[in-house]
Structures are given as structure tokens and as C-alpha cells.
Scaffold this motif. Structure first.
Motif, PDB file in Angstrom:
ATOM      1  N   VAL A  12      28.257 -43.886 -17.844  1.00 16.66           N
ATOM      2  CA  VAL A  12      29.281 -42.931 -18.255  1.00 16.66           C
ATOM      3  C   VAL A  12      29.453 -41.960 -17.099  1.00 16.66           C
ATOM      4  O   VAL A  12      28.558 -41.164 -16.803  1.00 16.66           O
ATOM      5  N   THR A  13      30.591 -42.040 -16.428  1.00 17.28           N
ATOM      6  CA  THR A  13      30.811 -41.235 -15.227  1.00 17.28           C
ATOM      7  C   THR A  13      32.223 -40.682 -15.195  1.00 17.28           C
ATOM      8  O   THR A  13      33.167 -41.325 -15.676  1.00 17.28           O
ATOM      9  N   ASP A  14      32.366 -39.499 -14.650  1.00 18.61           N
ATOM     10  CA  ASP A  14      33.686 -38.925 -14.433  1.00 18.61           C
ATOM     11  C   ASP A  14      34.170 -39.306 -13.031  1.00 18.61           C
ATOM     12  O   ASP A  14      33.373 -39.373 -12.090  1.00 18.61           O
ATOM     13  N   GLY A  15      35.465 -39.541 -12.912  1.00 21.82           N
ATOM     14  CA  GLY A  15      36.015 -39.898 -11.611  1.00 21.82           C
ATOM     15  C   GLY A  15      37.132 -40.910 -11.735  1.00 21.82           C
ATOM     16  O   GLY A  15      37.560 -41.264 -12.846  1.00 21.82           O
ATOM     17  N   ARG A  16      37.569 -41.395 -10.595  1.00 20.57           N
ATOM     18  CA  ARG A  16      38.652 -42.367 -10.554  1.00 20.57           C
ATOM     19  C   ARG A  16      38.111 -43.781 -10.660  1.00 20.57           C
ATOM     20  O   ARG A  16      37.047 -44.082 -10.129  1.00 20.57           O
ATOM     21  N   THR A  17      38.868 -44.640 -11.290  1.00 20.79           N
ATOM     22  CA  THR A  17      38.386 -45.978 -11.608  1.00 20.79           C
ATOM     23  C   THR A  17      38.031 -46.767 -10.356  1.00 20.79           C
ATOM     24  O   THR A  17      36.939 -47.354 -10.270  1.00 20.79           O
ATOM     25  N   VAL A  18      38.918 -46.811  -9.378  1.00 23.66           N
ATOM     26  CA  VAL A  18      38.657 -47.580  -8.159  1.00 23.66           C
ATOM     27  C   VAL A  18      37.466 -46.997  -7.409  1.00 23.66           C
ATOM     28  O   VAL A  18      36.570 -47.719  -6.964  1.00 23.66           O
ATOM     29  N   THR A  19      37.443 -45.686  -7.281  1.00 27.51           N
ATOM     30  CA  THR A  19      36.371 -45.027  -6.530  1.00 27.51           C
ATOM     31  C   THR A  19      35.010 -45.302  -7.150  1.00 27.51           C
ATOM     32  O   THR A  19      34.067 -45.711  -6.458  1.00 27.51           O
ATOM     33  N   GLN A  20      34.908 -45.067  -8.451  1.00 28.24           N
ATOM     34  CA  GLN A  20      33.609 -45.222  -9.114  1.00 28.24           C
ATOM     35  C   GLN A  20      33.191 -46.697  -9.171  1.00 28.24           C
ATOM     36  O   GLN A  20      32.008 -47.019  -9.017  1.00 28.24           O
ATOM     37  N   SER A  21      34.139 -47.592  -9.373  1.00 27.73           N
ATOM     38  CA  SER A  21      33.824 -49.026  -9.390  1.00 27.73           C
ATOM     39  C   SER A  21      33.320 -49.489  -8.033  1.00 27.73           C
ATOM     40  O   SER A  21      32.347 -50.252  -7.943  1.00 27.73           O
ATOM     41  N   ASN A  22      33.967 -49.027  -6.964  1.00 23.24           N
ATOM     42  CA  ASN A  22      33.519 -49.392  -5.613  1.00 23.24           C
ATOM     43  C   ASN A  22      32.105 -48.886  -5.345  1.00 23.24           C
ATOM     44  O   ASN A  22      31.308 -49.564  -4.687  1.00 23.24           O
ATOM     45  N   LYS A  23      31.803 -47.696  -5.831  1.00 23.22           N
ATOM     46  CA  LYS A  23      30.451 -47.163  -5.657  1.00 23.22           C
ATOM     47  C   LYS A  23      29.420 -48.069  -6.330  1.00 23.22           C
ATOM     48  O   LYS A  23      28.378 -48.397  -5.744  1.00 23.22           O
ATOM     49  N   LEU A  24      29.680 -48.460  -7.560  1.00 24.60           N
ATOM     50  CA  LEU A  24      28.742 -49.300  -8.305  1.00 24.60           C
ATOM     51  C   LEU A  24      28.567 -50.661  -7.634  1.00 24.60           C
ATOM     52  O   LEU A  24      27.457 -51.208  -7.604  1.00 24.60           O
ATOM     53  N   LYS A  25      29.648 -51.194  -7.100  1.00 17.42           N
ATOM     54  CA  LYS A  25      29.558 -52.469  -6.383  1.00 17.42           C
ATOM     55  C   LYS A  25      28.776 -52.310  -5.091  1.00 17.42           C
ATOM     56  O   LYS A  25      27.937 -53.157  -4.747  1.00 17.42           O
ATOM     57  N   ALA A  26      29.033 -51.224  -4.370  1.00 14.30           N
ATOM     58  CA  ALA A  26      28.332 -50.984  -3.106  1.00 14.30           C
ATOM     59  C   ALA A  26      26.842 -50.759  -3.325  1.00 14.30           C
ATOM     60  O   ALA A  26      26.018 -51.117  -2.471  1.00 14.30           O
TER      61      ALA A  26
END
Length: 216
Positions: free
Chosen positions: A108-122
């Protein structure tokens, strides 16, 4: 701290400054932007840009004027680049241990979808996550009950733990819902220091590292 894990248990996590230090994302973004603007002097430009940030000023204003680029373009690069970041020690081992014991993993995180998804993938954990709630995708931010109820609706387990770093908003709703709450103490690098610790919003438990968590 021992946590018993089985198929009725879910461990849910905040992202920024909980699973990794957000300052590393900022550094990654600044390096990417600087490398796009100049190949020859990337390191010199990056060091200058980071010093501008550390001084509390806006480096995008400097870059926009120096290289005749729009601030909107720089912000787009910042938010959409694929970052070079690493999870905190113990994070991967913890998540793998949860999956091994058939537990569930949520974000559960606040932020933008692309940004947060890229972080989790990275971070190398995207494929371990059973449910990911990002504020932009659902239209509400923490501490909205909706974000956490969506986790419950999806995972359908009886015991939840929430791990976060922001003592101002992370633990209000999980505590209200009867979840266990665990606070990660600021290692001194958090972008938004959790010095707002208070008795009303404090988590049940505190840890300094995910190496302190044992799944049994």
C-alpha cells in the motif's frame, strides 16, 4: 521479532523509505536526467544538481535554464525513468520466506502508478507481490480506509501486518482495522524524517532493520 506465517497471514508494506531509501531513487533520477543532457560531463553535472537539491533549492529550474528544456519534461523523466535502486538488507529474504510458507504479500503506497511500479520491479520484488495498491490507481491516499480495505478484499486472510516508516499516517488505518503494525526507524536517510512519532499513531512494534524479522 518472530512472525508466524501461513496461508491465513499477510504482510503488507509501504514502499518509499520502508523497503528501500527513497533518496536512492532521487539520485538515480538525477543521474539519468544528467546523462541525457550531457554525455561528457555527466558526473560533474550530477554532483552540482545534487548539491542544489541538498541546499533546498530546485535543480529543475537550473537545468531548464542551462539546457533550454522544459521543467515538465524533466519531471516526466524523473517520474518515468527505470531506477537503479536496491532493497534494504533482509527484505528479499523476508519476502521469500513469506512465500515459502504460503503467506501473502501486499503493498500500500502513495504515488504515481508508473513510478511506484518501476520501483518495485527495480527492487526485484514485483513478482512476489500478491496485491499492490497505489494511490494514483485507486484515487485515494493513506490513511484512507479504502486503500487498506482493497487489500483485505483481494487477499482474504485473517491476520495482517503492516510495515511502514511514516509515523504521521502509515499506522492510523491498519490499527483501526485490527492489523498488527510495525514501524521501521529512520536510518538517517529518509527524505521525510519520521520524527513526528507520537503515542496516537505509533505502531505496536519498532524495528531498525528487516534482519530483525524472523518468519516461522
Amino acid at each position: 521479532m518472530d512472525i508466524k506465517i501461513d496461508r491465513t497471514t499477510a504482510l503488507v508494506f509501504d514502499l518509499d523509505d520502508t523497503l528501500y531509501n527513497e533518496i536512492e531513487y532521487l539520485k538515480s533520477a538525477y543521474w539519468y536526467i544528467c546523462s541525457e543532457l550531457t554525455e561528457k560531463d555527466t558526473e560533474i553535472l550530477y554532483n552540482h544538481v545534487f548539491s542544489i537539491y541538498r541546499n533546498g533549492d530546485n535543480p529543475f529550474l537550473y537545468l531548464a535554464e542551462k539546457y533550454d528544456v522544459s521543467i515538465d519534461h524533466l519531471i516526466f523523466q524523473y517520474r518515468n525513468h527505470f531506477p537503479t535502486i536496491k532493497p534494504f538488507p533482509g527484505v528479499l529474504e523476508l519476502l521469500q520466506g513469506i512465500k515459502k510458507r504460503q503467506g501473502k504479500i501486499g503493498i500500500v503506497t502513495d504515488g504515481r502508478t508508473v513510478t511506484q511500479s518501476n520501483k518495485l520491479k527495480a527492487l526485484g520484488i514485483w513478482n512476489l507481490i500478491d496485491c499492490c495498491i497505489i494511490s494514483e490507481s485507486v484515487g485515494t491516499e493513506k490513511p484512507s480506509k479504502r486503500n487498506f480495505k482493497l487489500i483485505e478484499k483481494d487477499l482474504k486472510v485473517s491476520k495482517y501486518y503492516y510495515f511502514g516508516d511514516n509515523f504521521k499516517k502509515d499506522f492510523i488505518t491498519p490499527a483501526y482495522l485490527g492489523w498488527h503494525t510495525v514501524g521501521l526507524i529512520d536510518n538517517g536517510l529518509n527524505i521525510h524524517p519520521n520524527s513526528c512519532y507520537n503515542a496516537l499513531n505509533s505502531p505496536e512494534s519498532l524495528i531498525r532493520s528487516f534482519n530483525e524479522i524472523s518468519v516461522v
